[in-house]
Design a protein around this motif. Structure first.
Motif, PDB file in Angstrom:
ATOM      1  N   PHE A   1      60.707  11.339  83.701  1.00 57.73           N
ATOM      2  CA  PHE A   1      59.609  12.441  84.415  1.00 57.73           C
ATOM      3  C   PHE A   1      59.247  13.491  84.414  1.00 57.73           C
ATOM      4  O   PHE A   1      58.495  14.258  84.701  1.00 57.73           O
ATOM      5  N   ASP A   2      60.311  14.508  85.242  1.00 54.66           N
ATOM      6  CA  ASP A   2      60.566  16.223  85.194  1.00 54.66           C
ATOM      7  C   ASP A   2      61.263  16.084  84.002  1.00 54.66           C
ATOM      8  O   ASP A   2      59.874  17.081  83.677  1.00 54.66           O
ATOM      9  N   THR A   3      61.234  16.047  83.213  1.00 52.60           N
ATOM     10  CA  THR A   3      61.133  16.662  81.447  1.00 52.60           C
ATOM     11  C   THR A   3      59.973  16.037  81.378  1.00 52.60           C
ATOM     12  O   THR A   3      59.816  17.556  80.348  1.00 52.60           O
ATOM     13  N   ILE A   4      58.854  15.544  80.985  1.00 53.88           N
ATOM     14  CA  ILE A   4      58.441  14.845  80.069  1.00 53.88           C
ATOM     15  C   ILE A   4      57.202  16.472  80.840  1.00 53.88           C
ATOM     16  O   ILE A   4      56.144  16.701  80.030  1.00 53.88           O
ATOM     17  N   ILE A   5      56.666  16.572  82.049  1.00 56.46           N
ATOM     18  CA  ILE A   5      56.351  17.595  82.931  1.00 56.46           C
ATOM     19  C   ILE A   5      56.721  19.067  82.121  1.00 56.46           C
ATOM     20  O   ILE A   5      55.968  19.644  81.749  1.00 56.46           O
ATOM     21  N   GLU A   6      57.959  19.144  81.905  1.00 55.07           N
ATOM     22  CA  GLU A   6      58.847  20.528  81.163  1.00 55.07           C
ATOM     23  C   GLU A   6      57.982  20.382  79.935  1.00 55.07           C
ATOM     24  O   GLU A   6      57.327  21.633  79.248  1.00 55.07           O
ATOM     25  N   SER A   7      57.920  19.863  79.068  1.00 53.19           N
ATOM     26  CA  SER A   7      57.346  19.513  77.993  1.00 53.19           C
ATOM     27  C   SER A   7      55.638  19.585  77.646  1.00 53.19           C
ATOM     28  O   SER A   7      55.830  20.057  76.606  1.00 53.19           O
TER      29      SER A   7
ATOM     30  N   LEU B   1      50.317  23.032  76.837  1.00 57.09           N
ATOM     31  CA  LEU B   1      49.705  23.220  77.446  1.00 57.09           C
ATOM     32  C   LEU B   1      49.724  24.778  77.090  1.00 57.09           C
ATOM     33  O   LEU B   1      48.497  25.504  77.927  1.00 57.09           O
ATOM     34  N   ALA B   2      50.819  25.109  76.488  1.00 64.23           N
ATOM     35  CA  ALA B   2      50.576  26.302  75.900  1.00 64.23           C
ATOM     36  C   ALA B   2      49.849  26.890  74.597  1.00 64.23           C
ATOM     37  O   ALA B   2      49.201  27.741  74.136  1.00 64.23           O
TER      38      ALA B   2
ATOM     39  N   ILE C   1      42.875  20.529  75.320  1.00 68.16           N
ATOM     40  CA  ILE C   1      44.028  21.076  76.216  1.00 68.16           C
ATOM     41  C   ILE C   1      43.693  21.241  77.449  1.00 68.16           C
ATOM     42  O   ILE C   1      44.515  21.188  78.696  1.00 68.16           O
ATOM     43  N   GLY C   2      42.533  22.177  77.040  1.00 66.11           N
ATOM     44  CA  GLY C   2      41.604  22.503  78.666  1.00 66.11           C
ATOM     45  C   GLY C   2      41.272  21.674  79.101  1.00 66.11           C
ATOM     46  O   GLY C   2      40.733  21.805  80.638  1.00 66.11           O
ATOM     47  N   ASP C   3      40.475  20.644  78.636  1.00 70.82           N
ATOM     48  CA  ASP C   3      40.851  19.112  80.395  1.00 70.82           C
ATOM     49  C   ASP C   3      41.362  19.149  80.537  1.00 70.82           C
ATOM     50  O   ASP C   3      41.654  18.427  81.775  1.00 70.82           O
ATOM     51  N   GLU C   4      42.959  18.928  80.118  1.00 67.13           N
ATOM     52  CA  GLU C   4      43.864  18.652  81.129  1.00 67.13           C
ATOM     53  C   GLU C   4      45.119  19.303  81.330  1.00 67.13           C
ATOM     54  O   GLU C   4      45.731  19.023  83.485  1.00 67.13           O
ATOM     55  N   ALA C   5      44.708  20.793  81.131  1.00 66.04           N
ATOM     56  CA  ALA C   5      45.478  21.682  81.392  1.00 66.04           C
ATOM     57  C   ALA C   5      45.410  21.596  83.915  1.00 66.04           C
ATOM     58  O   ALA C   5      46.489  22.167  84.457  1.00 66.04           O
ATOM     59  N   PRO C   6      43.966  21.819  83.550  1.00 64.18           N
ATOM     60  CA  PRO C   6      44.065  21.670  85.277  1.00 64.18           C
ATOM     61  C   PRO C   6      44.399  20.742  86.309  1.00 64.18           C
ATOM     62  O   PRO C   6      44.285  20.679  87.359  1.00 64.18           O
TER      63      PRO C   6
END
Length: 209
Positions: free
Chosen positions: A164-170, A176-177, A194-199
């Motif tokens: 999980f931590d790795t997928i969040i980092e990816s 999200l960049a 990306i704009g919908d998911e980033a928040p």
């Protein structure tokens, strides 16, 4: 010829850790009337080959090696005669479905694959599996994320070879960049941006912790 993205859906089994689940997988084919790439090879080689039609297949690009994304890849290759690409970190996952066989070309973070006048940028996005990759096409403002990022959150990390931590980092560092307007085309289900998911990032972290 104008470049386009063709889409289809196949249905079949996903097998891992002794379990079997019936799943619908997206098929994505990007190209023009002359050539294309196929992203993932789930379940039904003929259906995928029909979408590619009689075009030259520059590559069969595997987002990762779970069975429901690679089970039809060698049958598909017989239909379309294109090289199979996979990140080598997914070798232990790949061998669960195709023991003793291998793919043709290694994916690597930062490499580009050219097709129909477009550049697909390979982003190594581990977490769902060690070698999971996404394919960003800036000229079409889209990214193919496999099972790394979906509408509403990250892919599953509760099985072997996932973290999980790795997928969040990816997702944070690589996906999200990307520009907010980038369309996210996923391995299962609907597309998002990306704009919908980033928040929602902090919600995912809170939910997964």
């Amino acid at each position: 010829m104008n470049v386009r993205i063709d889409h289809g859906i196949t249905t079949g089994a996903f097998e891992l850790d002794g379990g079997t689940w019936e799943v619908d997988n997206n098929i994505w084919v990007l190209g023009n009337d002359e050539e294309c790439v196929i992203i993932d090879a789930p379940h039904d080689a003929q259906k995928i080959a029909d979408i590619a039609a009689d075009r030259k297949v520059v590559g069969i690009l595997l987002t990762h090696a779970h069975s429901d994304h690679v089970d039809a890849v060698f049958d598909l290759q017989e239909w379309v005669d294109g090289p199979i690409y996979l990140h080598p970190d997914d070798k232990p996952v790949w061998e669960l479905t195709h023991p003793g066989r291998t793919w043709d070309e290694d994916l690597a973070d930062g490499m580009t694959i050219e097709v129909a006048g477009q550049s697909l940028h390979v982003l190594h996005t581990p977490g769902h599996s060690p070698g999971a990759c996404s394919f960003y096409v800036p000229g079409m403002a889209t990214v193919f994320t496999g099972d790394t990022l979906f509408e509403g959150g990250p892919g599953a990390t509760g099985r072997s070879f996932s973290n999980f931590d790795t997928i969040i980092e990816s997702i944070t560092d690589k996906l999200l960049a990307l520009p907010e307007e980038t369309v996210v085309r996923t391995g299962h289900g609907g597309s998002t941006t990306i704009g919908d998911e980033a928040p929602q990032r902090q919600e995912w972290i809170d939910r997964g912790s």
